[in-house]
Design an enzyme around this catalytic site. Structure first.
Site, PDB file in Angstrom:
ATOM      1  N   CYS A  13      50.165  50.175 -19.556  1.00  0.00           N
ATOM      2  CA  CYS A  13      51.261  49.259 -19.887  1.00  0.00           C
ATOM      3  C   CYS A  13      51.927  49.728 -21.171  1.00  0.00           C
ATOM      4  CB  CYS A  13      50.717  47.845 -20.069  1.00  0.00           C
ATOM      5  SG  CYS A  13      52.023  46.624 -20.377  1.00  0.00           S
ATOM      6  N   CYS A  23      43.230  39.105  -8.811  1.00  0.00           N
ATOM      7  CA  CYS A  23      44.047  39.418  -9.985  1.00  0.00           C
ATOM      8  C   CYS A  23      44.457  40.884  -9.837  1.00  0.00           C
ATOM      9  CB  CYS A  23      43.212  39.187 -11.242  1.00  0.00           C
ATOM     10  SG  CYS A  23      44.055  39.679 -12.754  1.00  0.00           S
ATOM     11  N   CYS A  78      40.446  38.293 -18.811  1.00  0.00           N
ATOM     12  CA  CYS A  78      41.831  38.575 -19.213  1.00  0.00           C
ATOM     13  C   CYS A  78      41.874  39.524 -20.395  1.00  0.00           C
ATOM     14  CB  CYS A  78      42.527  37.296 -19.665  1.00  0.00           C
ATOM     15  SG  CYS A  78      42.584  36.048 -18.432  1.00  0.00           S
ATOM     16  N   CYS A 133      50.725  45.036 -26.486  1.00  0.00           N
ATOM     17  CA  CYS A 133      50.259  43.869 -27.228  1.00  0.00           C
ATOM     18  C   CYS A 133      48.961  44.236 -27.951  1.00  0.00           C
ATOM     19  CB  CYS A 133      50.003  42.700 -26.282  1.00  0.00           C
ATOM     20  SG  CYS A 133      51.435  42.292 -25.270  1.00  0.00           S
ATOM     21  N   GLU A 181      42.435  48.530 -12.175  1.00  0.00           N
ATOM     22  CA  GLU A 181      41.397  47.562 -11.877  1.00  0.00           C
ATOM     23  C   GLU A 181      41.982  46.346 -11.165  1.00  0.00           C
ATOM     24  OE1 GLU A 181      37.963  48.394 -15.124  1.00  0.00           O
ATOM     25  OE2 GLU A 181      39.762  47.450 -15.896  1.00  0.00           O
ATOM     26  N   CYS A 237      45.276  43.517 -26.334  1.00  0.00           N
ATOM     27  CA  CYS A 237      45.018  43.811 -24.916  1.00  0.00           C
ATOM     28  C   CYS A 237      44.463  45.215 -24.701  1.00  0.00           C
ATOM     29  CB  CYS A 237      46.320  43.639 -24.142  1.00  0.00           C
ATOM     30  SG  CYS A 237      46.220  44.169 -22.427  1.00  0.00           S
TER      31      CYS A 237
HETATM   32  N1  SAH Z   1      51.377  41.919 -18.604  1.00  0.00           N
HETATM   33  C1  SAH Z   1      51.399  40.578 -18.176  1.00  0.00           C
HETATM   34  C2  SAH Z   1      50.315  40.236 -17.185  1.00  0.00           C
HETATM   35  C3  SAH Z   1      48.911  40.757 -17.454  1.00  0.00           C
HETATM   36  S1  SAH Z   1      47.968  40.072 -18.732  1.00  0.00           S
HETATM   37  C4  SAH Z   1      51.340  39.641 -19.351  1.00  0.00           C
HETATM   38  O1  SAH Z   1      51.063  40.084 -20.449  1.00  0.00           O
HETATM   39  O2  SAH Z   1      51.618  38.466 -19.157  1.00  0.00           O
HETATM   40  C5  SAH Z   1      47.356  38.493 -18.218  1.00  0.00           C
HETATM   41  C6  SAH Z   1      47.097  37.562 -19.416  1.00  0.00           C
HETATM   42  O3  SAH Z   1      45.956  37.971 -20.207  1.00  0.00           O
HETATM   43  C7  SAH Z   1      48.281  37.549 -20.383  1.00  0.00           C
HETATM   44  O4  SAH Z   1      48.598  36.244 -20.760  1.00  0.00           O
HETATM   45  C8  SAH Z   1      47.736  38.342 -21.536  1.00  0.00           C
HETATM   46  O5  SAH Z   1      48.441  38.094 -22.704  1.00  0.00           O
HETATM   47  C9  SAH Z   1      46.295  37.905 -21.569  1.00  0.00           C
HETATM   48  N2  SAH Z   1      45.431  38.741 -22.411  1.00  0.00           N
HETATM   49  C10 SAH Z   1      45.616  40.027 -22.784  1.00  0.00           C
HETATM   50  N3  SAH Z   1      44.624  40.431 -23.614  1.00  0.00           N
HETATM   51  C11 SAH Z   1      43.778  39.382 -23.750  1.00  0.00           C
HETATM   52  C12 SAH Z   1      42.541  39.175 -24.448  1.00  0.00           C
HETATM   53  N4  SAH Z   1      41.983  40.143 -25.163  1.00  0.00           N
HETATM   54  N5  SAH Z   1      41.964  37.964 -24.360  1.00  0.00           N
HETATM   55  C13 SAH Z   1      42.512  36.968 -23.610  1.00  0.00           C
HETATM   56  N6  SAH Z   1      43.648  37.113 -22.918  1.00  0.00           N
HETATM   57  C14 SAH Z   1      44.280  38.298 -22.979  1.00  0.00           C
HETATM   58 FE1  SF4 Z   2      50.870  44.803 -21.160  1.00  0.00          FE
HETATM   59 FE2  SF4 Z   2      48.508  43.807 -21.891  1.00  0.00          FE
HETATM   60 FE3  SF4 Z   2      50.725  42.995 -23.142  1.00  0.00          FE
HETATM   61 FE4  SF4 Z   2      50.284  42.234 -20.597  1.00  0.00          FE
HETATM   62  S1  SF4 Z   2      49.036  41.686 -22.394  1.00  0.00           S
HETATM   63  S2  SF4 Z   2      52.186  43.025 -21.470  1.00  0.00           S
HETATM   64  S3  SF4 Z   2      49.247  44.060 -19.798  1.00  0.00           S
HETATM   65  S4  SF4 Z   2      49.882  45.078 -23.145  1.00  0.00           S
END
Ligand code: SAH
Ligand code: SF4
Length: 337
Positions: free
Chosen positions: A111, A104, A330, A115, A89, A118
């Site tokens: 990934c 973006c 995000c 986390c 996406e 996410c």
């Molecule tokens: N993988 C990289 C970049 C992509 S995520 C990273 O983790 O930094 C972009 C941002 O969105 C990151 O700060 C991530 O932690 C945040 N993010 C992920 N899941 C989210 C959620 N459910 N609500 C708000 N932000 C989120």
């Molecule tokens: Fe991967 Fe999502 Fe964690 Fe970013 S926030 S490192 S995309 S699992």
């Protein structure tokens, strides 16, 4: 051969194999990056005969828009499909005025960092994107909207620092071929220390954003398994050295999850942790993802948290939620239809 993603030099080489002049390369380059065409037929300042010859060896792109969704707030989300059937996406956001168009982009299919909050993590890791596949995402936006992207954030699916060679190559193309200034490009990472060190040595003009999300090892490892590999103490050392070497402030991203990391006590711990790091703080109220039951804090709690951090002398912003009605905010990108 795919023309999208090729540099002027590469196009010139191609022209010489076709017996065409260097000037043709310039024209084609302009059609790809400035005018964002999707077919050779649209390159109308090339002769019909030359277009036919070029079509025998090349196409502009092999990437498709599988689904396009438009949010109430104007955010557009594309599900982009590559020739092998894998999808990612890409999101286009408009801020304040139309002069700022931020793409973006995704750097990987899925990934591996996993986390807990996410959506991207839920499908597991599938593969890295090539630099051309990253570049295609921005071309797709420009072709579809007829607009020029002005800013890029590597905040889509994937961990950019685990695919750094391709990310750097894409960055170079955004910079040189799209004419998007490095200062208008941000790379966000979950904290891959070797990648941060490499970026520090390269001393790019781009912004490094770090997904911190918790001020202590104990709290962070509950939501980010990467903390067990690259812990927060070593991470801070790497960030400080990054800031020292480059002279640039990093952006600390901090998701606010109700009842978990949004209390005044944690705000103070965070302020203390960041005290000696040159940074700006970007608070991201948690966006809902169906697989877990975290909640976003109340506006009141968000403002209190912000106030406590500001009190410590840092610049703090709260990220505007964009495109949540189409799961484009995000953390909501999962790359599936
Ligand atoms: N993988 C990289 C970049 C992509 S995520 C990273 O983790 O930094 C972009 C941002 O969105 C990151 O700060 C991530 O932690 C945040 N993010 C992920 N899941 C989210 C959620 N459910 N609500 C708000 N932000 C989120
Ligand atoms: Fe991967 Fe999502 Fe964690 Fe970013 S926030 S490192 S995309 S699992």
């Amino acid at each position: 051969m795919i023309l999208a993603g090729m540099s002027l030099e590469e196009l010139e080489e191609l022209m010489s194999t076709l017996g065409a002049t260097k000037f043709r390369a310039k024209q084609i380059h302009n059609w790809i990056y400035a005018k964002s065409v999707s077919t050779i037929d649209e390159m109308t300042d090339l002769s019909l005969k030359f277009r036919e010859q070029l079509k025998e060896t090349a196409v502009v792109t092999d990437t498709k828009i599988k689904v396009k969704q438009v949010s109430k707030d104007g955010t557009i989300k594309y599900l982009v499909e590559y020739p092998d059937g894998e999808c990612v996406e890409t999101v286009l956001m408009r801020f304040d005025n139309r002069a700022n168009l931020t793409a973006c982009v995704s750097s990987q299919v899925g990934c591996a960092v996993n986390c807990s909050f996410c959506a991207t993590a839920k499908g597991g890791f599938r593969r890295n994107l090539t630099y051309k596949e990253i570049v295609e995402q921005v071309l797709i936006i420009q072709r579809d909207t007829g607009l020029k992207v002005t800013n890029i954030v590597f905040m889509g699916q994937g961990e950019p620092l685990l695919n750094l060679d391709n990310v750097l190559k894409a960055l170079e193309i955004f910079n040189r071929d799209f004419q998007i200034g490095a200062r208008r490009i941000t790379i966000s990472t979950s904290g891959i220390i070797p990648g941060i060190n490499r970026l520090a040595d390269l001393n790019l003009q781009s912004t490094l954003a770090i997904s911190l999300h918790a001020p202590t090892h104990e709290l962070r490892k509950e939501i980010m398994p990467i903390e067990n590999k690259y812990n927060i103490t070593d991470l801070k050392t790497a960030l400080k050295s990054y800031a020292d070497k480059t002279g640039r402030r990093v952006t600390v991203e901090y998701i606010l999850i109700h009842g978990f990391n949004d209390t005044p006590r944690v705000a103070k711990e965070l302020a203390y942790f960041l005290k000696d790091l040159k940074c700006n703080i970007n608070l991201i109220p948690y966006n809902s993802v169906v697989e877990n039951d975290y909640k976003k804090p109340s506006t009141d709690d968000i403002m209190k948290f912000k106030y406590l951090l500001e009190h410590s002398g840092k610049k703090v912003t709260v990220r505007l939620e964009r495109g949540a009605d189409i799961d484009a905010a995000c953390g909501q990108l999962r790359g599936k239809h």
